[in-house]
Design a protein around this motif. Sequence first.
Motif, PDB file in Angstrom:
ATOM      1  N   ALA A   1       0.817  -1.207   0.000  1.00 20.98           N
ATOM      2  CA  ALA A   1       0.000   0.000   0.000  1.00 20.98           C
ATOM      3  C   ALA A   1       0.849   1.256   0.000  1.00 20.98           C
ATOM      4  O   ALA A   1       0.325   2.355   0.140  1.00 20.98           O
ATOM      5  CB  ALA A   1      -0.920   0.007   1.214  1.00 20.98           C
ATOM      6  N   VAL A   2       2.166   1.112  -0.161  1.00 16.27           N
ATOM      7  CA  VAL A   2       3.067   2.271  -0.142  1.00 16.27           C
ATOM      8  C   VAL A   2       3.127   2.930  -1.513  1.00 16.27           C
ATOM      9  O   VAL A   2       3.087   4.148  -1.644  1.00 16.27           O
ATOM     10  CB  VAL A   2       4.465   1.863   0.355  1.00 16.27           C
ATOM     11  N   GLY A   3       3.240   2.122  -2.579  1.00 13.26           N
ATOM     12  CA  GLY A   3       3.157   2.672  -3.925  1.00 13.26           C
ATOM     13  C   GLY A   3       4.499   2.948  -4.560  1.00 13.26           C
ATOM     14  O   GLY A   3       5.335   2.051  -4.698  1.00 13.26           O
ATOM     15  N   ALA A   4       4.744   4.188  -4.931  1.00 12.99           N
ATOM     16  CA  ALA A   4       5.887   4.554  -5.770  1.00 12.99           C
ATOM     17  C   ALA A   4       7.223   4.125  -5.169  1.00 12.99           C
ATOM     18  O   ALA A   4       8.089   3.604  -5.875  1.00 12.99           O
ATOM     19  CB  ALA A   4       5.871   6.066  -6.024  1.00 12.99           C
ATOM     20  N   ASP A   5       7.414   4.332  -3.870  1.00 12.48           N
ATOM     21  CA  ASP A   5       8.725   4.098  -3.260  1.00 12.48           C
ATOM     22  C   ASP A   5       9.117   2.632  -3.229  1.00 12.48           C
ATOM     23  O   ASP A   5      10.315   2.313  -3.177  1.00 12.48           O
ATOM     24  CB  ASP A   5       8.740   4.636  -1.820  1.00 12.48           C
ATOM     25  N   THR A   6       8.173   1.726  -3.232  1.00 12.32           N
ATOM     26  CA  THR A   6       8.469   0.310  -3.021  1.00 12.32           C
ATOM     27  C   THR A   6       8.203  -0.567  -4.242  1.00 12.32           C
ATOM     28  O   THR A   6       8.504  -1.764  -4.211  1.00 12.32           O
ATOM     29  CB  THR A   6       7.627  -0.225  -1.838  1.00 12.32           C
ATOM     30  N   PHE A   7       7.661   0.014  -5.306  1.00  9.91           N
ATOM     31  CA  PHE A   7       7.172  -0.803  -6.412  1.00  9.91           C
ATOM     32  C   PHE A   7       8.272  -1.641  -7.061  1.00  9.91           C
ATOM     33  O   PHE A   7       8.133  -2.862  -7.203  1.00  9.91           O
ATOM     34  CB  PHE A   7       6.508   0.094  -7.459  1.00  9.91           C
ATOM     35  N   GLU A   8       9.359  -1.021  -7.435  1.00  9.54           N
ATOM     36  CA  GLU A   8      10.398  -1.757  -8.168  1.00  9.54           C
ATOM     37  C   GLU A   8      11.013  -2.853  -7.302  1.00  9.54           C
ATOM     38  O   GLU A   8      11.183  -3.990  -7.737  1.00  9.54           O
ATOM     39  CB  GLU A   8      11.482  -0.790  -8.653  1.00  9.54           C
TER      40      GLU A   8
ATOM     41  N   ILE B   1       0.469  -7.329  -5.431  1.00  9.34           N
ATOM     42  CA  ILE B   1      -0.818  -6.739  -5.078  1.00  9.34           C
ATOM     43  C   ILE B   1      -0.563  -5.300  -4.639  1.00  9.34           C
ATOM     44  O   ILE B   1      -0.081  -5.050  -3.537  1.00  9.34           O
ATOM     45  CB  ILE B   1      -1.511  -7.520  -3.948  1.00  9.34           C
ATOM     46  N   SER B   2      -0.866  -4.358  -5.492  1.00  8.42           N
ATOM     47  CA  SER B   2      -0.694  -2.942  -5.201  1.00  8.42           C
ATOM     48  C   SER B   2      -2.050  -2.389  -4.780  1.00  8.42           C
ATOM     49  O   SER B   2      -2.944  -2.236  -5.611  1.00  8.42           O
ATOM     50  CB  SER B   2      -0.165  -2.209  -6.440  1.00  8.42           C
ATOM     51  N   PHE B   3      -2.207  -2.093  -3.463  1.00 11.37           N
ATOM     52  CA  PHE B   3      -3.536  -1.699  -2.997  1.00 11.37           C
ATOM     53  C   PHE B   3      -3.558  -0.333  -2.320  1.00 11.37           C
ATOM     54  O   PHE B   3      -4.504   0.017  -1.631  1.00 11.37           O
ATOM     55  CB  PHE B   3      -4.131  -2.783  -2.078  1.00 11.37           C
ATOM     56  N   GLY B   4      -2.512   0.484  -2.567  1.00  7.24           N
ATOM     57  CA  GLY B   4      -2.500   1.825  -2.002  1.00  7.24           C
ATOM     58  C   GLY B   4      -1.344   2.640  -2.530  1.00  7.24           C
ATOM     59  O   GLY B   4      -0.474   2.134  -3.253  1.00  7.24           O
ATOM     60  N   ASN B   5      -1.337   3.940  -2.160  1.00 10.39           N
ATOM     61  CA  ASN B   5      -0.364   4.888  -2.724  1.00 10.39           C
ATOM     62  C   ASN B   5       0.172   5.846  -1.662  1.00 10.39           C
ATOM     63  O   ASN B   5       0.275   7.041  -1.891  1.00 10.39           O
ATOM     64  CB  ASN B   5      -1.015   5.753  -3.813  1.00 10.39           C
ATOM     65  N   ALA B   6       0.548   5.338  -0.492  1.00 12.41           N
ATOM     66  CA  ALA B   6       0.937   6.237   0.600  1.00 12.41           C
ATOM     67  C   ALA B   6       2.115   7.124   0.222  1.00 12.41           C
ATOM     68  O   ALA B   6       2.225   8.256   0.707  1.00 12.41           O
ATOM     69  CB  ALA B   6       1.265   5.424   1.846  1.00 12.41           C
ATOM     70  N   SER B   7       3.012   6.650  -0.632  1.00 11.90           N
ATOM     71  CA  SER B   7       4.168   7.454  -1.047  1.00 11.90           C
ATOM     72  C   SER B   7       3.952   8.107  -2.410  1.00 11.90           C
ATOM     73  O   SER B   7       4.871   8.707  -2.965  1.00 11.90           O
ATOM     74  CB  SER B   7       5.430   6.583  -1.102  1.00 11.90           C
ATOM     75  N   GLY B   8       2.748   7.978  -2.947  1.00 14.43           N
ATOM     76  CA  GLY B   8       2.449   8.484  -4.286  1.00 14.43           C
ATOM     77  C   GLY B   8       2.115   7.338  -5.214  1.00 14.43           C
ATOM     78  O   GLY B   8       2.479   6.176  -4.961  1.00 14.43           O
ATOM     79  N   PRO B   9       1.399   7.622  -6.313  1.00 14.70           N
ATOM     80  CA  PRO B   9       0.992   6.558  -7.231  1.00 14.70           C
ATOM     81  C   PRO B   9       2.170   5.915  -7.943  1.00 14.70           C
ATOM     82  O   PRO B   9       3.203   6.560  -8.183  1.00 14.70           O
ATOM     83  CB  PRO B   9       0.072   7.278  -8.228  1.00 14.70           C
ATOM     84  N   VAL B  10       2.018   4.646  -8.270  1.00 11.79           N
ATOM     85  CA  VAL B  10       3.040   3.930  -9.034  1.00 11.79           C
ATOM     86  C   VAL B  10       3.145   4.563 -10.423  1.00 11.79           C
ATOM     87  O   VAL B  10       2.129   4.764 -11.092  1.00 11.79           O
ATOM     88  CB  VAL B  10       2.674   2.434  -9.152  1.00 11.79           C
ATOM     89  N   PRO B  11       4.356   4.911 -10.883  1.00 17.64           N
ATOM     90  CA  PRO B  11       4.488   5.531 -12.204  1.00 17.64           C
ATOM     91  C   PRO B  11       4.206   4.524 -13.314  1.00 17.64           C
ATOM     92  O   PRO B  11       4.251   3.304 -13.083  1.00 17.64           O
ATOM     93  CB  PRO B  11       5.943   5.996 -12.236  1.00 17.64           C
ATOM     94  N   PRO B  12       3.906   5.009 -14.510  1.00 15.45           N
ATOM     95  CA  PRO B  12       3.690   4.090 -15.635  1.00 15.45           C
ATOM     96  C   PRO B  12       4.910   3.190 -15.856  1.00 15.45           C
ATOM     97  O   PRO B  12       6.048   3.614 -15.623  1.00 15.45           O
ATOM     98  CB  PRO B  12       3.471   5.036 -16.818  1.00 15.45           C
TER      99      PRO B  12
END
Length: 324
Positions: free
Chosen positions: A215-222, A235-246
């Motif tokens: 649920a963190v999003g941008a910072d943890t996606f990669e 499972i990406s279920f939130g954006n606490a650090s901002g939305p996941v970039p394209p």
Amino acid sequence: MALTAVIEAHGGPEEFKLVDIEIGEPGPNEVRIAHKAVGLNFIDVYQRTGLYPMKLPHAMGMEAAGIIEAVGEGVTHLKVGDRAAYASQPPGSYTEARVMPAAQVCPLPDGISFEEGAAMMLKGMTVEYLFHRTTPLKRGDTVLFHAAAGGVGLIACQWAKSEGITLIGTAGTDEKCQLALDHGATHCINYRTTDWAARVAELTGGAGVDAVMDAVGADTFEGSLDSLKPLGMMISFGNASGPVPPFSVGILGAKGSLKITRPTIFTHIGDHATCQAMAKHLSDKVLAGDVKINIGQRFALKDVAKAHAALEARQTTGSTILEI
């Protein structure tokens, strides 16, 4: 009349205004509920800031517990005087009382307090769908859970332990890591002091995890993608650090034929019967002692701006409630 927190413009916590609103009577398939406690969630921050735009002005809040004061025609699962709790659209729970659709309002067992009910519904039913409705998980599987000391995270740690699932958590301080461990996490990594993706690889012997719940999003996606085993589920279920970039979907193939989903609780609870079943499953876990609801912060309704500031700054642990 009911004291209610509303916003007239998207922005910071200072946008909250407290106003008295006429409540009225429930129409068909509606109930009027007098709140005893109200839950706060990160979706409230997303709505307030405009990440999830709303038509304004609008009352805020998605979760509460209280007593049913009136029921409209067609409502059969609740009656006047029932204890009840919900996590539901439309926003408007930051109030002393409201009229709302009845389908997602659920009975609250006597063994669960109003404060626990307000603190558990959205977070607990989120954990329910993460572990039981998103991807097949079984005893012995391993999941990576970011923000493991938050309201959703502490429920997830306990849920995983009760299901025989290894949960590797991440959190931002050693104290928060210990809190996650105390609630059932198998391991917890301080992401500020440790290369968490490298540590996940070490803990899994290089195999990776079956699923990431993020649920963190941008910072943890990669790093999350890199932590999955082949055919694993992101499972990406939130954006606490901002939305996941394209990103290029081809990267999922290159990293091991990975799967990815962006679920929301509101899809799952959109069906009345499913919502009621999820709420009962959660209540059963709490009543059995498998899950204890950690209320880390309590604020008065008039202090909702302070509550949002603390939530947004990641200064909270467990669940946060407004006391009515």
